[in-house]
Design an enzyme around this catalytic site. Structure first.
Site, PDB file in Angstrom:
ATOM      1  N   HIS A 100     -87.089 -81.332  87.447  1.00 41.12           N
ATOM      2  CA  HIS A 100     -87.226 -82.240  88.711  1.00 41.12           C
ATOM      3  C   HIS A 100     -88.251 -81.531  89.594  1.00 41.12           C
ATOM      4  CE1 HIS A 100     -83.518 -84.454  88.247  1.00 41.12           C
ATOM      5  NE2 HIS A 100     -83.012 -83.340  87.520  1.00 41.12           N
ATOM      6  N   ARG A 144     -84.330 -87.254  98.015  1.00 46.39           N
ATOM      7  CA  ARG A 144     -85.476 -86.914  97.200  1.00 46.39           C
ATOM      8  C   ARG A 144     -85.188 -87.312  95.834  1.00 46.39           C
ATOM      9  NH1 ARG A 144     -87.076 -82.778  93.599  1.00 46.39           N
ATOM     10  NH2 ARG A 144     -89.377 -82.445  93.467  1.00 46.39           N
ATOM     11  N   ASN A 176     -78.317 -88.502  89.451  1.00 47.48           N
ATOM     12  CA  ASN A 176     -79.407 -89.172  88.756  1.00 47.48           C
ATOM     13  C   ASN A 176     -79.244 -90.549  88.727  1.00 47.48           C
ATOM     14  OD1 ASN A 176     -80.596 -86.324  87.892  1.00 47.48           O
ATOM     15  ND2 ASN A 176     -79.448 -86.855  85.816  1.00 47.48           N
ATOM     16  N   PHE A 214     -77.454 -76.249  79.058  1.00 47.49           N
ATOM     17  CA  PHE A 214     -78.463 -76.635  79.678  1.00 47.49           C
ATOM     18  C   PHE A 214     -79.713 -75.886  79.625  1.00 47.49           C
ATOM     19  CE2 PHE A 214     -80.841 -77.387  83.770  1.00 47.49           C
ATOM     20  CZ  PHE A 214     -80.857 -78.726  83.729  1.00 47.49           C
ATOM     21  N   HIS A 228     -77.939 -78.663  96.274  1.00 44.53           N
ATOM     22  CA  HIS A 228     -77.032 -77.778  95.703  1.00 44.53           C
ATOM     23  C   HIS A 228     -75.489 -78.640  95.446  1.00 44.53           C
ATOM     24  CE1 HIS A 228     -74.472 -74.600  94.234  1.00 44.53           C
ATOM     25  NE2 HIS A 228     -74.249 -74.018  95.421  1.00 44.53           N
ATOM     26  N   TYR A 257     -77.664 -73.752  91.166  1.00 42.72           N
ATOM     27  CA  TYR A 257     -78.396 -74.363  92.234  1.00 42.72           C
ATOM     28  C   TYR A 257     -78.867 -73.360  93.236  1.00 42.72           C
ATOM     29  CZ  TYR A 257     -78.269 -78.917  89.988  1.00 42.72           C
ATOM     30  OH  TYR A 257     -78.588 -79.885  89.139  1.00 42.72           O
TER      31      TYR A 257
HETATM   32 FE1  HDD Z   1     -79.741 -80.297  87.851  1.00 42.75          FE
HETATM   33  C1  HDD Z   1     -82.474 -79.738  90.041  1.00 42.75           C
HETATM   34  C2  HDD Z   1     -79.577 -83.618  89.145  1.00 42.75           C
HETATM   35  C3  HDD Z   1     -77.289 -80.939  85.545  1.00 42.75           C
HETATM   36  C4  HDD Z   1     -79.969 -77.222  87.404  1.00 42.75           C
HETATM   37  N1  HDD Z   1     -80.681 -81.374  89.029  1.00 42.75           N
HETATM   38  C5  HDD Z   1     -81.583 -81.222  89.815  1.00 42.75           C
HETATM   39  C6  HDD Z   1     -82.328 -82.153  90.813  1.00 42.75           C
HETATM   40  C7  HDD Z   1     -81.342 -83.403  90.567  1.00 42.75           C
HETATM   41  C8  HDD Z   1     -80.364 -82.899  89.540  1.00 42.75           C
HETATM   42  C9  HDD Z   1     -81.515 -84.571  91.099  1.00 42.75           C
HETATM   43  C10 HDD Z   1     -83.247 -82.068  91.612  1.00 42.75           C
HETATM   44  C11 HDD Z   1     -83.080 -81.904  93.194  1.00 42.75           C
HETATM   45  C12 HDD Z   1     -84.067 -82.136  94.058  1.00 42.75           C
HETATM   46  O1  HDD Z   1     -84.619 -82.989  94.276  1.00 42.75           O
HETATM   47  O2  HDD Z   1     -84.510 -80.729  94.556  1.00 42.75           O
HETATM   48  N2  HDD Z   1     -78.742 -81.901  87.158  1.00 42.75           N
HETATM   49  C13 HDD Z   1     -78.620 -82.940  87.934  1.00 42.75           C
HETATM   50  C14 HDD Z   1     -77.535 -84.044  87.620  1.00 42.75           C
HETATM   51  C15 HDD Z   1     -77.059 -83.087  86.368  1.00 42.75           C
HETATM   52  C16 HDD Z   1     -77.622 -82.047  86.385  1.00 42.75           C
HETATM   53  C17 HDD Z   1     -77.222 -85.288  87.705  1.00 42.75           C
HETATM   54  C18 HDD Z   1     -75.736 -83.349  85.583  1.00 42.75           C
HETATM   55  C19 HDD Z   1     -74.954 -84.367  85.892  1.00 42.75           C
HETATM   56  N3  HDD Z   1     -78.784 -79.187  86.606  1.00 42.75           N
HETATM   57  C20 HDD Z   1     -77.784 -79.463  85.565  1.00 42.75           C
HETATM   58  C21 HDD Z   1     -77.263 -78.167  85.044  1.00 42.75           C
HETATM   59  C22 HDD Z   1     -77.748 -77.480  85.603  1.00 42.75           C
HETATM   60  C23 HDD Z   1     -78.758 -77.955  86.481  1.00 42.75           C
HETATM   61  C24 HDD Z   1     -76.108 -78.502  84.035  1.00 42.75           C
HETATM   62  C25 HDD Z   1     -77.670 -76.065  85.250  1.00 42.75           C
HETATM   63  C26 HDD Z   1     -76.643 -75.258  84.702  1.00 42.75           C
HETATM   64  N4  HDD Z   1     -80.879 -78.757  88.460  1.00 42.75           N
HETATM   65  C27 HDD Z   1     -80.565 -77.444  88.065  1.00 42.75           C
HETATM   66  C28 HDD Z   1     -81.643 -76.432  88.657  1.00 42.75           C
HETATM   67  C29 HDD Z   1     -82.373 -77.465  89.698  1.00 42.75           C
HETATM   68  C30 HDD Z   1     -81.950 -78.783  89.341  1.00 42.75           C
HETATM   69  C31 HDD Z   1     -82.226 -75.601  87.648  1.00 42.75           C
HETATM   70  C32 HDD Z   1     -83.990 -77.322  89.559  1.00 42.75           C
HETATM   71  C33 HDD Z   1     -84.378 -77.305  90.998  1.00 42.75           C
HETATM   72  C34 HDD Z   1     -83.185 -77.131  91.856  1.00 42.75           C
HETATM   73  O3  HDD Z   1     -82.226 -77.015  90.930  1.00 42.75           O
HETATM   74  O4  HDD Z   1     -82.974 -77.218  92.986  1.00 42.75           O
HETATM   75  O5  HDD Z   1     -80.900 -75.672  89.507  1.00 42.75           O
END
Ligand code: HDD
Length: 718
Positions: free
Chosen positions: A84, A121, A157, A170, A348, A371
């Site tokens: 993202h 966002r 999402n 993941f 988060h 997060y």
């Molecule tokens: Fe995630 C970012 C949505 C599974 C780890 N995720 C992130 C963002 C969105 C989602 C919208 C962007 C937030 C922003 O605009 O700053 N993610 C999802 C959805 C998931 C999902 C709907 C499943 C239902 N994500 C998921 C898993 C993991 C992560 C299973 C890790 C175990 N996601 C992250 C992250 C991010 C992230 C690496 C990257 C930047 C952030 O968190 O702030 O931690």
């Protein structure tokens, strides 16, 4: 304490919270600059020249002004989000239209009319910060509610399911999806071997793959896509009773998609297409709006759904549990600064408030760790919650005080609890009834690292999704699989994917396989592989019409109509149609061979907004070509103009062709004289009596968004 805060703030009037949040942010805003200083406030003598030994001499290490400026510049980037990374955001508010006292004690969901400030966002998942907006991808839909009880983040999402069932997978998913590690290609695309290798071995991804290959992955605009919380969460009311809940954001403008060919062209023409669309709509005052809908499920019902609510690869069909609308969200202000707000905002799923709780969904449980951890790395330390965009609107008190870039100054000698030295009497947090109470859910032993057999059915809902699509949407899905798999270099991977697809639908698998140079799909070949266990219970629902986007309305507000013109244009019908379009909220722009003005058939000067050089049809929702023999002749001789119209025809956009301009379509054998025109093509004359009707027909065609089943499209070479 919490309840007295709630009591007091109940008196605040609707809208105060939003204005107060803005005021809170304004305290941190700056500019415009009229005098320059160093970071420490010393006024600069000169901002053009470094300090040198002699007029042509070497630079001096002493130059603290140069060193400070360059050092700051060197540190101006923070690590991009690992997923993202590319996003766009806006401020707004959430307004409750239906009280939820019965289901949750969350303060912001109690009082009808109450407005809670939000920051939202939107993002793509796989591309880097500088990648294009219109790639085939899932879109992030993250909402931060600044509630009086703390920040609540709904990090969702635009698709209601996910690729995997357990957070353990993941990193593998993302490593497979991101550019391949040896040469860092391809950018922002799932069309490569590692992604399809991984998902072909993970049948649990089947349902999500259907969504990713569908038009949902190509939204026309962030303003025209749904959002989903994906996981099942819990609401907990004041009596401690809990309900499962699924969150849905529904766009007021309807849900609409781009054509794949169009999406790829936009990626080159305007990589900022979605970002620009959001920004410009808000600047114009066309504030994007969504309804918030809920599916509420009680514990008894949950056991009878035929799938496990804790499985994030499943959705609850709206035909089984209807969506109840409980509020609306309006985005009404663009950020002042992209970095300070959009880049530094930290979402988060663990940011929740009393009255909302998690479930044991193993994907959600893993996210709860990820997060916070990622923000520590991305934002450089444990005080990111003090950044203006992340600050809550309620007081924050605790003893977590040190760390990088602490911005508040805690007073006194006490930084521990319990204590008596703080206020002079004993202070102790005693585990009473106040604040956030985790639901006292029973936990089943034994501890285990296994997957629940209730997660075994990987295909029923993938099939449900497929069956629920219109004929045109099915064709788009087939084409998307064919495109992606044609980019896959390893035949065995292509074969595995189509063999898996045979478990979703035999025709789908056969059609996808046709141009791939592999054997016909064979569902049995997958049978022995991991993940292909027989499901225990299947749901019997065969169709879920709400999963299709075709025919989804939303009116024509903010739709962009190109008016293709040349010298000698007849303005009669055009003016009537333009007025009707403007009255219905659309935007019209004149596109011609040159800027300046064009003389109409009656000698009137018409201002031109864009040329074919900078604007192609893919930047518009519909095309209007007014009549006039001289104008039509000029357009027919201009390859750019002909291409503009034909490309819009090929992308199934509404077209209105008046008088002689119909000839443009004939040029490529689209014969309009025989029978009714192809779907969404409005043809008329300049007759005064026909003008009003022409406008209404065109508006009706635009309101349908695209005419995917249009005939003759394949004849157009654009
Ligand atoms: Fe995630 C970012 C949505 C599974 C780890 N995720 C992130 C963002 C969105 C989602 C919208 C962007 C937030 C922003 O605009 O700053 N993610 C999802 C959805 C998931 C999902 C709907 C499943 C239902 N994500 C998921 C898993 C993991 C992560 C299973 C890790 C175990 N996601 C992250 C992250 C991010 C992230 C690496 C990257 C930047 C952030 O968190 O702030 O931690």
């Amino acid at each position: 304490m919490a309840s007295s805060r709630t009591e007091g703030s109940r008196k605040s009037k609707v809208g105060d919270a939003v204005a107060n949040r803005q005021k809170q942010l304004e305290a941190f805003t700056q500019g415009p600059e009229s005098q320059l200083t160093t970071n420490h406030g010393v006024v600069l003598p000169d901002n053009h020249n470094s300090l040198k030994a002699g007029i042509r001499g070497p630079g001096l290490l002493e130059d603290f002004i140069l060193r400070e400026k360059i050092t700051h510049f060197d540190h101006e980037r923070i690590p991009e989000r690992v997923v993202h990374a590319r996003g766009a955001a806006a401020h707004g508010y959430f307004e409750l239209t239906r009280p939820l006292v019965e289901y949750t004690k969350a303060d912001f969901l109690q009082e009808v009319g109450s407005r809670t400030p939000v920051f939202v966002r939107f993002s793509t998942v796989v591309g880097s910060r500088g990648s294009a907006d219109t790639v085939r991808d899932v879109r992030g839909f993250a909402v931060k509610f600044y509630t009086r009880e703390g920040n609540y983040d709904l990090v969702g999402n635009n698709m209601p399911v996910f690729f995997i069932q357990d957070a353990m997978k993941f990193p593998d998913l993302v490593h497979a999806l991101k550019p391949e590690p040896h040469h860092e290609m391809p950018q922002a695309s799932s069309a490569h071997d590692t992604f399809w290798d991984f998902v072909s071995l993970m049948p649990e991804s089947s349902h999500m793959l259907m969504w990713l290959m569908s038009d949902r992955a190509l939204p026309r605009s962030y303003r025209m896509m749904e959002g989903f919380g994906v996981h099942t969460f819990r609401f907990v009311n004041a009596r401690g009773a809990s309900h499962f809940v699924k969150f849905h954001w529904r766009p007021k403008l309807g849900k609409h998609a781009l054509a794949w060919d169009e999406a790829q062209k936009i990626a080159g023409r305007d990589p900022d297409f979605h970002r620009r669309d959001l920004w410009e709509a808000i600047e114009r005052g066309d504030f994007p709006e969504w309804e918030l809908g809920l599916q509420l499920v009680d514990e008894d019902r949950a056991d009878k759904l035929g799938f496990d609510l804790l499985d994030p690869t499943k959705l609850v069909p709206e035909e089984v549990v209807p969506v109840t609308v409980i509020g609306r969200m309006v985005l009404h202000r663009n950020p002042d600064n992209f970095f300070a707000e959009t880049e530094q905002v930290a979402f988060h799923p663990g940011h929740i408030v009393p009255g909302i709780d998690f479930t044991n969904d193993p994907l959600l449980q893993g996210r709860l760790f990820s997060y916070l951890d990622t923000q520590l790395a991305r934002l450089g330390g444990p005080n990111f919650q003090e950044l203006p965009i992340n600050r809550g609107v309620c007081p924050v008190h605790n003893f977590q005080r040190g760390g990088m870039h602490r911005m508040t100054i805690p007073r006194g000698r006490v930084s521990y609890e319990p204590n008596t030295l703080g206020t002079g009497s004993e202070f102790r947090v005693d585990g009473g009834e106040q604040g956030f109470q985790s639901l006292a859910e029973e936990v089943e032993p034994p501890k285990t690292r296994r997957r629940s057999p209730t997660f075994d059915d990987h295909f029923t809902q993938a099939t449900l999704f497929w069956n629920s699509q219109s004929a045109a949407e099915k064709e788009h899905i087939i084409a998307a699989f064919q495109f992606e798999l044609s980019r896959v270099e390893t035949p065995a991977i292509r074969q595995r994917v189509v063999d898996n697809l045979a478990h979703v639908d035999a025709r789908l698998a056969r059609k996808v396989a046709e141009p791939l140079g592999i054997s016909p799909p064979d569902a049995r070949s997958a049978a022995g592989r991991a993940g292909f266990r027989e499901p225990r219970a299947k749901s019997t629902l065969e169709l879920s019409p709400s999963l299709s986007m075709e025919g989804n309305g939303g009116g024509i507000q903010t739709r962009k109509v190109a008016v293709v013109m040349a010298q000698g244009v007849e303005l009669g019908a055009f003016k009537v149609i333009q007025q009707a379009l403007l009255d219905a909220g659309a935007i019209t722009r004149v596109v011609a061979a040159h800027l300046g003005t064009l003389a109409s058939s009656s000698g009137q000067q018409v201002p031109v907004d864009h040329t074919f050089l900078t604007m192609s049809s893919v930047m518009f929702d519909a095309v209007l070509v007014p009549g006039g023999a001289a104008a039509a002749q000029a357009l027919m001789k201009d390859g750019d103009a002909v291409h503009f119209v034909l490309e819009a025809f090929k992308h199934c956009k509404p077209l209105c062709l008046i008088g002689e301009s119909v000839e443009i379509l004939r040029r490529v054998g689209v014969e309009l004289a025989e029978g009714p025109p192809p779907a969404g093509v409005i043809v008329g004359t300049n007759e005064p009596t026909a003008r009003l009707q022409l406008g209404q027909d065109f508006i009706a065609a635009i309101a349908k968004h695209r005419h995917w089943s249009r005939a003759l499209v394949e004849q157009v070479p654009a």
